[in-house]
Design a protein around this motif. Structure first.
Motif, PDB file in Angstrom:
ATOM      1  N   SER A 197      24.392 -25.747  21.150  1.00 44.66           N
ATOM      2  CA  SER A 197      22.831 -26.287  21.573  1.00 44.66           C
ATOM      3  C   SER A 197      21.918 -25.967  22.512  1.00 44.66           C
ATOM      4  CB  SER A 197      23.603 -27.902  21.468  1.00 44.66           C
ATOM      5  OG  SER A 197      24.018 -27.639  20.474  1.00 44.66           O
TER       6      SER A 197
ATOM      7  N   TYR B  17      12.714 -33.447  15.500  1.00 45.50           N
ATOM      8  CA  TYR B  17      14.586 -33.050  15.934  1.00 45.50           C
ATOM      9  C   TYR B  17      14.692 -32.843  16.782  1.00 45.50           C
ATOM     10  CZ  TYR B  17      18.056 -30.430  15.408  1.00 45.50           C
ATOM     11  OH  TYR B  17      19.765 -29.619  15.255  1.00 45.50           O
ATOM     12  N   GLN B  18      13.942 -31.979  17.884  1.00 46.40           N
ATOM     13  CA  GLN B  18      14.377 -31.966  19.171  1.00 46.40           C
ATOM     14  C   GLN B  18      14.091 -33.166  20.140  1.00 46.40           C
ATOM     15  OE1 GLN B  18      11.531 -29.028  21.409  1.00 46.40           O
ATOM     16  NE2 GLN B  18      12.137 -27.268  20.016  1.00 46.40           N
TER      17      GLN B  18
ATOM     18  N   VAL C 176      17.505 -34.727  18.952  1.00 45.33           N
ATOM     19  CA  VAL C 176      19.157 -33.769  19.095  1.00 45.33           C
ATOM     20  C   VAL C 176      19.487 -34.011  20.477  1.00 45.33           C
ATOM     21  CG1 VAL C 176      18.062 -31.670  19.382  1.00 45.33           C
ATOM     22  CG2 VAL C 176      20.415 -32.520  18.123  1.00 45.33           C
TER      23      VAL C 176
ATOM     24  N   GLY D 240      17.796 -34.929  14.117  1.00 40.77           N
ATOM     25  CA  GLY D 240      18.021 -35.315  15.169  1.00 40.77           C
ATOM     26  C   GLY D 240      19.083 -36.135  16.130  1.00 40.77           C
TER      27      GLY D 240
ATOM     28  N   GLU E 261      22.572 -36.086  14.274  1.00 46.59           N
ATOM     29  CA  GLU E 261      23.034 -35.229  14.540  1.00 46.59           C
ATOM     30  C   GLU E 261      23.889 -35.319  16.654  1.00 46.59           C
ATOM     31  OE1 GLU E 261      22.476 -30.491  15.935  1.00 46.59           O
ATOM     32  OE2 GLU E 261      21.650 -31.107  13.845  1.00 46.59           O
ATOM     33  N   PHE E 262      22.437 -35.912  16.399  1.00 44.16           N
ATOM     34  CA  PHE E 262      22.737 -36.209  18.349  1.00 44.16           C
ATOM     35  C   PHE E 262      24.441 -37.395  18.468  1.00 44.16           C
ATOM     36  CE2 PHE E 262      22.663 -39.333  22.049  1.00 44.16           C
ATOM     37  CZ  PHE E 262      23.319 -37.977  23.368  1.00 44.16           C
TER      38      PHE E 262
END
Length: 117
Positions: A10, A34-35, A38, A67, A70-71
């Motif tokens: 990552s 997304y950025q 995440v 994101g 996922e985080f």
């Protein structure tokens, strides 16, 4: 070991990631979302997005959801806290939010003790 590989990957990916201004010029609203997700940031407001350009809010929201899911993986929350990353509360409302927060806090406590805070 798996967590260490994911964290390292990552960090490498973020080093190669384009900046928000570049992504906005390209119209990559999904990637901006997304950025943000995440990284565990709170979702940008519509007015903040519109300051970047003619935002496509649905694309940003879809990217952000990918994101943030996922985080907010509670299995990696301890590592996030241990790395010294502050938790903004972005996972609240998700099914694993309480477990994430508890694991992050455990990592943050260990980080603080190691850092002398």
């Amino acid at each position: 070991m798996r967590a260490l590989i994911i964290v390292a990957t990552s960090l490498l990916a973020f080093g190669c990631a384009k900046g928000v201004d570049d992504l906005a010029k390209e119209g990559s609203w999904d990637q901006i979302g997304y950025q943000d997700g995440v990284r565990g940031q709170l979702s940008r407001s519509y007015s903040d997005l519109n300051k970047l350009g003619e935002a496509v809010h649905s694309e940003y929201d879809a990217g952000y959801q990918r994101g943030i899911i996922e985080f907010c993986d509670a299995d990696f929350a301890y590592q996030i806290g241990l790395s010294g990353q502050y938790y903004t509360g972005a996972c609240e409302g998700l099914p694993e939010a309480q477990r994430f927060r508890m694991e992050w806090q455990r990592g943050w406590t260990d980080y603080s003790q190691q850092s002398g805070f």
